[in-house]
Design a protein around this motif. Structure first.
Motif, PDB file in Angstrom:
ATOM      1  N   ALA A 268      -3.355 -25.841   0.810  1.00  0.00           N
ATOM      2  CA  ALA A 268      -4.526 -25.039   0.460  1.00  0.00           C
ATOM      3  C   ALA A 268      -4.448 -24.506  -0.965  1.00  0.00           C
ATOM      4  N   ARG A 269      -3.243 -24.500  -1.527  1.00  0.00           N
ATOM      5  CA  ARG A 269      -3.046 -23.979  -2.888  1.00  0.00           C
ATOM      6  C   ARG A 269      -3.783 -24.828  -3.924  1.00  0.00           C
ATOM      7  N   TYR A 270      -3.997 -26.111  -3.622  1.00  0.00           N
ATOM      8  CA  TYR A 270      -4.557 -27.035  -4.605  1.00  0.00           C
ATOM      9  C   TYR A 270      -6.051 -27.250  -4.398  1.00  0.00           C
ATOM     10  N   PRO A 271      -6.800 -27.457  -5.476  1.00  0.00           N
ATOM     11  CA  PRO A 271      -8.228 -27.752  -5.352  1.00  0.00           C
ATOM     12  C   PRO A 271      -8.463 -28.982  -4.483  1.00  0.00           C
ATOM     13  N   LYS A 272      -9.574 -28.993  -3.762  1.00  0.00           N
ATOM     14  CA  LYS A 272      -9.846 -30.061  -2.804  1.00  0.00           C
ATOM     15  C   LYS A 272      -9.853 -31.437  -3.463  1.00  0.00           C
ATOM     16  N   LYS A 273     -10.452 -31.552  -4.656  1.00  0.00           N
ATOM     17  CA  LYS A 273     -10.519 -32.873  -5.271  1.00  0.00           C
ATOM     18  C   LYS A 273      -9.127 -33.371  -5.675  1.00  0.00           C
ATOM     19  N   VAL A 274      -8.202 -32.453  -5.944  1.00  0.00           N
ATOM     20  CA  VAL A 274      -6.831 -32.864  -6.234  1.00  0.00           C
ATOM     21  C   VAL A 274      -6.170 -33.371  -4.961  1.00  0.00           C
ATOM     22  N   ARG A 275      -6.407 -32.665  -3.851  1.00  0.00           N
ATOM     23  CA  ARG A 275      -5.837 -33.107  -2.576  1.00  0.00           C
ATOM     24  C   ARG A 275      -6.373 -34.479  -2.198  1.00  0.00           C
TER      25      ARG A 275
ATOM     26  N   ASP B 226      -7.020 -35.342 -15.238  1.00  0.00           N
ATOM     27  CA  ASP B 226      -6.030 -35.635 -16.248  1.00  0.00           C
ATOM     28  C   ASP B 226      -6.383 -35.132 -17.634  1.00  0.00           C
ATOM     29  N   VAL B 227      -7.666 -34.959 -17.920  1.00  0.00           N
ATOM     30  CA  VAL B 227      -8.015 -34.477 -19.250  1.00  0.00           C
ATOM     31  C   VAL B 227      -7.752 -32.990 -19.350  1.00  0.00           C
ATOM     32  N   THR B 228      -8.209 -32.214 -18.400  1.00  0.00           N
ATOM     33  CA  THR B 228      -7.837 -30.834 -18.145  1.00  0.00           C
ATOM     34  C   THR B 228      -8.325 -29.775 -19.106  1.00  0.00           C
ATOM     35  N   ALA B 229      -8.382 -30.030 -20.402  1.00  0.00           N
ATOM     36  CA  ALA B 229      -8.805 -28.962 -21.294  1.00  0.00           C
ATOM     37  C   ALA B 229     -10.226 -28.526 -20.963  1.00  0.00           C
ATOM     38  N   ASN B 230     -11.031 -29.443 -20.402  1.00  0.00           N
ATOM     39  CA  ASN B 230     -12.393 -29.122 -20.026  1.00  0.00           C
ATOM     40  C   ASN B 230     -12.562 -29.113 -18.516  1.00  0.00           C
ATOM     41  N   GLU B 231     -11.481 -28.934 -17.804  1.00  0.00           N
ATOM     42  CA  GLU B 231     -11.512 -28.952 -16.345  1.00  0.00           C
ATOM     43  C   GLU B 231     -12.479 -27.920 -15.796  1.00  0.00           C
ATOM     44  N   PRO B 232     -13.464 -28.337 -14.974  1.00  0.00           N
ATOM     45  CA  PRO B 232     -14.424 -27.382 -14.435  1.00  0.00           C
ATOM     46  C   PRO B 232     -13.828 -26.525 -13.344  1.00  0.00           C
ATOM     47  N   ARG B 233     -14.358 -25.344 -13.183  1.00  0.00           N
ATOM     48  CA  ARG B 233     -13.997 -24.546 -12.025  1.00  0.00           C
ATOM     49  C   ARG B 233     -14.575 -25.228 -10.790  1.00  0.00           C
ATOM     50  N   PRO B 234     -13.926 -25.074  -9.604  1.00  0.00           N
ATOM     51  CA  PRO B 234     -14.451 -25.699  -8.411  1.00  0.00           C
ATOM     52  C   PRO B 234     -15.872 -25.237  -8.145  1.00  0.00           C
ATOM     53  N   ALA B 235     -16.718 -26.179  -7.717  1.00  0.00           N
ATOM     54  CA  ALA B 235     -18.095 -25.823  -7.397  1.00  0.00           C
ATOM     55  C   ALA B 235     -18.117 -24.942  -6.171  1.00  0.00           C
ATOM     56  N   GLU B 236     -19.175 -24.138  -6.058  1.00  0.00           N
ATOM     57  CA  GLU B 236     -19.327 -23.245  -4.921  1.00  0.00           C
ATOM     58  C   GLU B 236     -19.218 -24.056  -3.642  1.00  0.00           C
ATOM     59  N   GLY B 237     -18.317 -23.690  -2.748  1.00  0.00           N
ATOM     60  CA  GLY B 237     -18.180 -24.374  -1.475  1.00  0.00           C
ATOM     61  C   GLY B 237     -17.180 -25.504  -1.482  1.00  0.00           C
ATOM     62  N   ASP B 238     -16.697 -25.937  -2.663  1.00  0.00           N
ATOM     63  CA  ASP B 238     -15.754 -27.050  -2.721  1.00  0.00           C
ATOM     64  C   ASP B 238     -14.476 -26.758  -1.962  1.00  0.00           C
ATOM     65  N   ASP B 239     -14.029 -25.503  -1.980  1.00  0.00           N
ATOM     66  CA  ASP B 239     -12.737 -25.164  -1.403  1.00  0.00           C
ATOM     67  C   ASP B 239     -12.871 -24.243  -0.199  1.00  0.00           C
ATOM     68  N   ASP B 240     -13.956 -24.408   0.565  1.00  0.00           N
ATOM     69  CA  ASP B 240     -14.148 -23.576   1.746  1.00  0.00           C
ATOM     70  C   ASP B 240     -13.010 -23.731   2.738  1.00  0.00           C
ATOM     71  N   ASP B 241     -12.513 -24.980   2.884  1.00  0.00           N
ATOM     72  CA  ASP B 241     -11.434 -25.200   3.840  1.00  0.00           C
ATOM     73  C   ASP B 241     -10.153 -24.504   3.390  1.00  0.00           C
ATOM     74  N   SER B 242      -9.877 -24.512   2.083  1.00  0.00           N
ATOM     75  CA  SER B 242      -8.706 -23.819   1.556  1.00  0.00           C
ATOM     76  C   SER B 242      -8.819 -22.317   1.794  1.00  0.00           C
ATOM     77  N   ALA B 243     -10.010 -21.767   1.514  1.00  0.00           N
ATOM     78  CA  ALA B 243     -10.213 -20.335   1.700  1.00  0.00           C
ATOM     79  C   ALA B 243     -10.023 -19.946   3.160  1.00  0.00           C
ATOM     80  N   ALA B 244     -10.486 -20.802   4.069  1.00  0.00           N
ATOM     81  CA  ALA B 244     -10.336 -20.514   5.495  1.00  0.00           C
ATOM     82  C   ALA B 244      -8.866 -20.489   5.895  1.00  0.00           C
TER      83      ALA B 244
END
Length: 281
Positions: free
Chosen positions: A92-99, A2-20
């Motif tokens: 898969a379009r959305y980051p895993k932590k959002v899902r 919700d803060v978003t201005a400092n939203e981090p990029r997904p960590a390495e491996g966070d979205d492996d399932d989305s990429a697959a």
């Protein structure tokens, strides 16, 4: 998120399932394209997309929109095999932590949130969310921006759920007065708050800046009361997003939120406050 201005990029491996998922969708489209004996450029021309866009989708680097899938399905004679992938692609379009957060919100009977820096994500308009993501440093790419804005708006589908959960929001006064994105964006955001705040299952309260006693100085908080009786907290600061399930910790958050609500303006007075802020924006 919700803060978003400092939203981090997904960590390495966070979205492996989305990429697959996206790689699999790309392979399916490529298989049907080759079966139709079309080059990427020819498919792009047929469906109104560039060769580069078709290539990016086939390599799993870009999440295709439903229009792309429907057009490709029709052009390649896939009889619904490509269009049928739309739901998987959308998730898969959305980051895993959002899902993960959206899934918990979908299981909640009551959602409570205190926001002290920006309007809560479930209450944001598209323009306001886009402005927040645009302020993030380091900068998001355009694709990342689109992905995150779409994810934020998708979470708001919870308002249409039946039976609808109860919502309680407390917003710091400053979040209604700081014209993030410009005055036009802020006016639309305030109008949206008034519309949402008038729903029977939603209460929006304002915490005035002049309060001498304040239980929310430790920061924003988000509570999800689930159907099974459990309560889950969510907290996000700078580069950290954390779900809280320990009963001792969620109890602390519930106590604090109860006091915050008592210290804030009533829902009726809060709507009047928002109307006044709208008139001054």
């Amino acid at each position: 998120m919700d803060v978003t201005a400092n939203e981090p990029r997904p960590a390495e491996g966070d979205d492996d399932d989305s990429a697959a998922v996206l790689r699999t969708v790309g392979k399916v489209i490529k298989m049907w394209r080759e079966r139709a004996a079309l080059k990427q450029s020819e498919l792009g021309t047929a469906i109104g997309y560039s060769e580069e866009q078709v290539s990016s989708v086939e390599r799993g680097r870009r999440a295709p929109r439903r229009q792309f899938l429907e057009a490709a399905d029709h052009a390649l004679g896939a009889a619904g095999m490509i269009t049928g992938l739309a739901k998987d692609v959308e998730e898969a379009r959305y980051p895993k932590k959002v899902r993960d957060l959206a899934k918990l919100e979908g299981e909640a009977v009551e959602i409570c949130a205190y926001g002290n820096t920006v309007v809560h994500g479930l209450l944001q308009t598209e323009e306001y969310a886009r402005a927040l993501y645009g302020m993030r440093r380091p900068l998001f790419t355009e694709d990342e921006m689109e992905r995150l804005v779409a994810a934020r708006l998708a979470r708001q589908e919870i308002f249409a759920q039946q039976p609808p959960p109860l919502f309680s929001f407390v917003q710091e006064e400053v979040t209604l007065c700081r014209p993030l994105g410009g005055r036009t964006v802020m006016r639309r955001q305030l109008e949206h708050l008034l519309d949402v705040g008038r729903r029977r299952n939603v209460e929006i309260q304002v915490m005035p800046t002049d309060r001498e006693d304040h239980a929310g100085l430790a920061g924003s908080l988000h509570l999800l009361k689930l159907r099974g009786g459990d309560t889950v907290g969510h907290n996000e600061v700078q580069l950290t997003s954390r779900l809280i399930s320990d009963p001792k910790e969620t109890q602390v958050l519930e106590i604090r939120y109860g006091i915050i609500r008592a210290q804030a303006l009533t829902p009726r007075d809060s709507l009047a406050f928002i109307e006044k802020a709208l008139g001054e924006t």
